[in-house]
Write a protein that holds these residues in place. Structure first.
Motif, mmCIF file in Angstrom:
data_model
loop_
_atom_site.group_PDB
_atom_site.id
_atom_site.type_symbol
_atom_site.label_atom_id
_atom_site.label_comp_id
_atom_site.label_asym_id
_atom_site.label_seq_id
_atom_site.Cartn_x
_atom_site.Cartn_y
_atom_site.Cartn_z
ATOM 1 N N THR A 144 0.056 -2.144 3.522
ATOM 2 C CA THR A 144 0.368 -0.609 3.893
ATOM 3 C C THR A 144 1.858 -0.654 3.600
ATOM 4 O O THR A 144 2.777 -1.285 4.427
ATOM 5 N N LEU A 145 2.385 0.116 2.640
ATOM 6 C CA LEU A 145 3.857 0.557 2.428
ATOM 7 C C LEU A 145 3.948 1.816 2.608
ATOM 8 O O LEU A 145 3.769 2.766 2.043
ATOM 9 N N GLY A 146 4.473 2.152 3.918
ATOM 10 C CA GLY A 146 4.671 3.539 4.294
ATOM 11 C C GLY A 146 3.033 4.164 4.366
ATOM 12 O O GLY A 146 2.178 3.825 5.251
ATOM 13 N N ARG A 147 2.851 5.173 3.564
ATOM 14 C CA ARG A 147 1.288 5.671 3.579
ATOM 15 C C ARG A 147 0.579 5.137 2.477
ATOM 16 O O ARG A 147 -0.521 5.648 2.178
ATOM 17 N N ALA A 148 1.360 4.528 1.732
ATOM 18 C CA ALA A 148 0.585 3.816 0.299
ATOM 19 C C ALA A 148 -0.100 2.593 0.636
ATOM 20 O O ALA A 148 0.496 1.561 1.465
ATOM 21 N N ARG A 149 -1.222 2.559 0.211
ATOM 22 C CA ARG A 149 -2.154 1.218 0.329
ATOM 23 C C ARG A 149 -1.711 0.164 -1.000
ATOM 24 O O ARG A 149 -1.957 0.964 -2.248
#
Length: 74
Positions: free
Chosen positions: A49-54
């Motif tokens: 997970t990068l911030g809210r991105a998967r």
């Protein structure tokens, strides 16, 4: 329109590690969004997970497919 996969330099080999989005994995596996998130939630398919991105490493998708093929062959 799908965005190009992200590439992250790999420290040991210097090659790029391809990171896929959920829609890219959906297209490659020909599965719906819920099915892909179920695989992620159950741990069958690894992700970060990068911030809210998967993001799903391409090697994790390859490993998942290989494991499923081995299970189906057994």
């Amino acid at each position: 329109m799908a965005s190009p996969p992200l590439a992250v330099p790999h420290a040991e080999t210097g090659s790029a590690l391809e990171l896929l989005t959920v829609p890219q994995v959906m297209a490659r596996l020909q599965l719906g969004r819920s099915a892909v998130y179920d695989l992620l939630r159950s741990g069958q398919l690894a992700s970060i997970t990068l911030g809210r991105a998967r993001r799903i490493p391409a090697h994790a998708l390859t490993d998942f497919i290989r494991t499923r093929l081995e299970l189906d062959a057994a």
